[in-house]
Design a protein around this motif. Structure first.
Motif, mmCIF file in Angstrom:
data_model
loop_
_atom_site.group_PDB
_atom_site.id
_atom_site.type_symbol
_atom_site.label_atom_id
_atom_site.label_comp_id
_atom_site.label_asym_id
_atom_site.label_seq_id
_atom_site.Cartn_x
_atom_site.Cartn_y
_atom_site.Cartn_z
ATOM 1 N N ASP A 1 -23.344 -19.290 7.115
ATOM 2 C CA ASP A 1 -22.488 -19.928 7.502
ATOM 3 C C ASP A 1 -22.316 -19.513 8.787
ATOM 4 O OD1 ASP A 1 -20.991 -22.286 8.986
ATOM 5 O OD2 ASP A 1 -19.410 -21.374 7.643
ATOM 6 N N HIS B 1 -24.252 -20.947 12.460
ATOM 7 C CA HIS B 1 -22.719 -20.889 13.649
ATOM 8 C C HIS B 1 -23.403 -20.643 14.718
ATOM 9 C CE1 HIS B 1 -19.328 -21.253 10.530
ATOM 10 N NE2 HIS B 1 -20.072 -22.571 11.162
ATOM 11 N N HIS C 1 -24.911 -28.120 10.957
ATOM 12 C CA HIS C 1 -23.814 -28.731 9.969
ATOM 13 C C HIS C 1 -23.582 -30.468 10.332
ATOM 14 C CE1 HIS C 1 -22.876 -24.856 10.487
ATOM 15 N NE2 HIS C 1 -21.194 -24.920 10.120
ATOM 16 N N HIS D 1 -19.549 -25.143 1.845
ATOM 17 C CA HIS D 1 -19.803 -25.163 3.061
ATOM 18 C C HIS D 1 -21.392 -24.695 3.034
ATOM 19 C CE1 HIS D 1 -19.780 -26.481 7.483
ATOM 20 N NE2 HIS D 1 -20.072 -24.789 7.585
ATOM 21 N N ASN E 1 -25.331 -25.890 3.665
ATOM 22 C CA ASN E 1 -25.302 -25.061 5.333
ATOM 23 C C ASN E 1 -26.917 -24.724 4.653
ATOM 24 O OD1 ASN E 1 -23.604 -26.042 6.920
ATOM 25 N ND2 ASN E 1 -22.593 -24.123 7.320
HETATM 26 FE FE LIG Z 1 -19.966 -23.510 9.347
#
Ligand SMILES: [Fe+2]
Ligand SMILES: NC(=O)c1ccc[n+]([C@@H]2O[C@H](COP(=O)([O-])OP(=O)(O)OC[C@H]3O[C@@H](n4cnc5c(N)ncnc54)[C@H](O)[C@@H]3O)[C@@H](O)[C@H]2O)c1
Length: 395
Positions: A196, A200, A265, A279, A283
């Motif tokens: 994650d 990002h 996302h 989450h 991803n």
């Molecule tokens: Fe995220």
């Protein structure tokens, strides 16, 4: 060339380093706060980790109340319960202690308590700029970066929609970023939260809303995560790896909070909402296929990300570096044992039936518009099918 004007936001104060959670009382005092409600989860309480924040408060004469009914991937009903608890006491701040889920819950409670109504009233494109009381965020995963972002992600349980809520109301006042809190994170969660963080940084860097401020943080984060993620996964007690991952996760949070995320996302949230995939894991399932789909639209950016993240050598030209990024993300998923949607236990017919709605929800979130290659709904459906077949390489 002159850089575009950008609107940068960050917490007023961030304490970063091993053992900094011990200074929570000093942080509260700096802002004249003395009546915190700690928002956390059941595991933090049952494992005793919560003492890391409660003990130093107690030593400073601050009795904190705890709301620990948060759930992973928070839903609107829990936020409403949290606001009721908030209203039932005389609190002057919230301390979000845990992974992204408790921190997002604390932030959403502050937003909902300020304006009332339903959580869905605040989803993008609405601006959630007001908070009823300040949030101090202390992450225990590395991580979502939620401790320094202007976002909170809450599921609308009636519509099965993971809503992005964005605005200064969701930005913590202060953050305490203490990597020593992450030693107990199990390998699966280390992998999911670490991917994650990398996502990002990568999405902030290739975003159409990237800017020189976010670029510097995104590149730094990709360097740290590319260096330390595998070690943190294989050696949970490795201090250098945990420290590097925590710093990288926070830098990545600052980067994407100020540049937005993109297609990964956008397509990840509907998987989480409909199939309850954590989450970071959703991803990870998407990352190789979406990177392959997108690289040709911004080869210089993806190539720089590949070199920075240790996927390619400095000497590789852009085309080679982009190819090695896609291959490297596939290999990373294999090494970190990222399952395909089928291996995760999702039913094939249920997946196929939801694809049009998932594509619609992905586009409505706005995130795909930040991608270098903006997909149509049909292309999003095709990408979901590719991920199902495991062609992202995670078979
Ligand atoms: Fe995220
Ligand atoms: N606000 C933002 O900017 C932002 C960004 C990315 C993701 N998110 C959201 O964050 C949430 C996910 O957060 P997460 O990935 O940190 O997971 P999480 O908070 O859901 O935690 C996952 C699991 O790890 C456990 N855990 C947490 N810290 C631990 C520790 N130190 N030791 C052992 N176990 C620990 C938790 O108890 C939980 O069981 C999602 O809802 C996602 O949408 C928010």
């Amino acid at each position: 060339m002159t850089a575009p004007i950008t609107n940068i936001a960050a917490p007023r104060m961030m304490l970063v380093g091993g053992g900094t959670v011990g200074q929570i009382a000093e942080v509260l005092k700096k802002f004249s706060l003395r009546a915190p409600l700690v928002v956390s989860d059941k595991f933090m309480v049952s494992s005793g980790l919560i003492a890391r924040v409660l003990d130093p408060l107690k030593a400073a004469g601050i009795e904190a109340a705890v709301f620990s009914d948060t759930v992973p991937e928070p839903v609107d009903t829990i936020i409403e319960n949290g606001v009721a608890v908030l209203r039932g006491g005389r609190y002057d701040c919230l301390i979000g202690f845990g992974g992204g889920s408790p921190i997002d819950t604390a932030k959403a409670m502050a937003v909902l308590a300020a304006g009332g109504g339903k959580m869905r009233d605040y989803k993008v494109p609405a601006q959630a700029d007001r908070a009823d009381l300040p949030v101090i965020a202390i992450p225990t995963t590395a991580g979502t970066g939620s401790e320094c972002t202007r976002f909170t992600v809450i599921t609308d349980h009636e519509r099965d929609e993971k809503m992005l809520i964005s605005g200064l109301g969701a930005l913590p006042l202060a953050a305490i970023v203490d990597y020593e809190l992450t030693y107990t994170v199990p390998p699966r969660t280390t992998a999911d939260t670490g991917i994650d963080s990398f996502t990002h940084a990568l999405e902030a860097y290739i975003s159409r809303r990237a800017n020189p401020f976010s670029d510097a943080l995104a590149l730094a984060a990709m360097g740290l995560i590319g260096t330390h993620l595998r070690t943190a996964y294989h050696e949970p007690r490795n201090a250098a790896a945990r420290e590097g991952m925590m710093l990288g996760a926070t830098q990545a949070g600052l980067a994407f909070s100020n540049a937005s995320v993109a297609l990964v996302h956008g397509m990840s949230r509907p998987i989480g909402a409909h199939f309850h995939v954590p989450h970071g894991l959703s991803n990870a399932m998407l990352l190789p296929a979406i990177t392959r789909f997108s690289v040709a639209a911004a080869p210089e950016r993806y190539a720089a990300a590949a070199r920075q993240g240790r996927f390619a050598d400095q000497a590789d030209d852009d085309a080679v570096a982009c190819a090695r990024l896609v291959e490297g993300l596939v290999a990373l998923n294999r090494e970190l044992k990222v399952p395909t949607p089928a291996e995760f236990g999702i039913d094939a017919a249920a997946w196929e039936a939801k694809l049009p709605l998932m594509a619609e929800q992905a586009l409505a979130s706005g995130s795909p518009n930040n991608n270098p290659r903006v997909p149509s709904a049909a292309e999003i459906v095709a990408l979901y099918r590719e991920v199902w077949r495991g062609e992202g390489g995670n078979a």
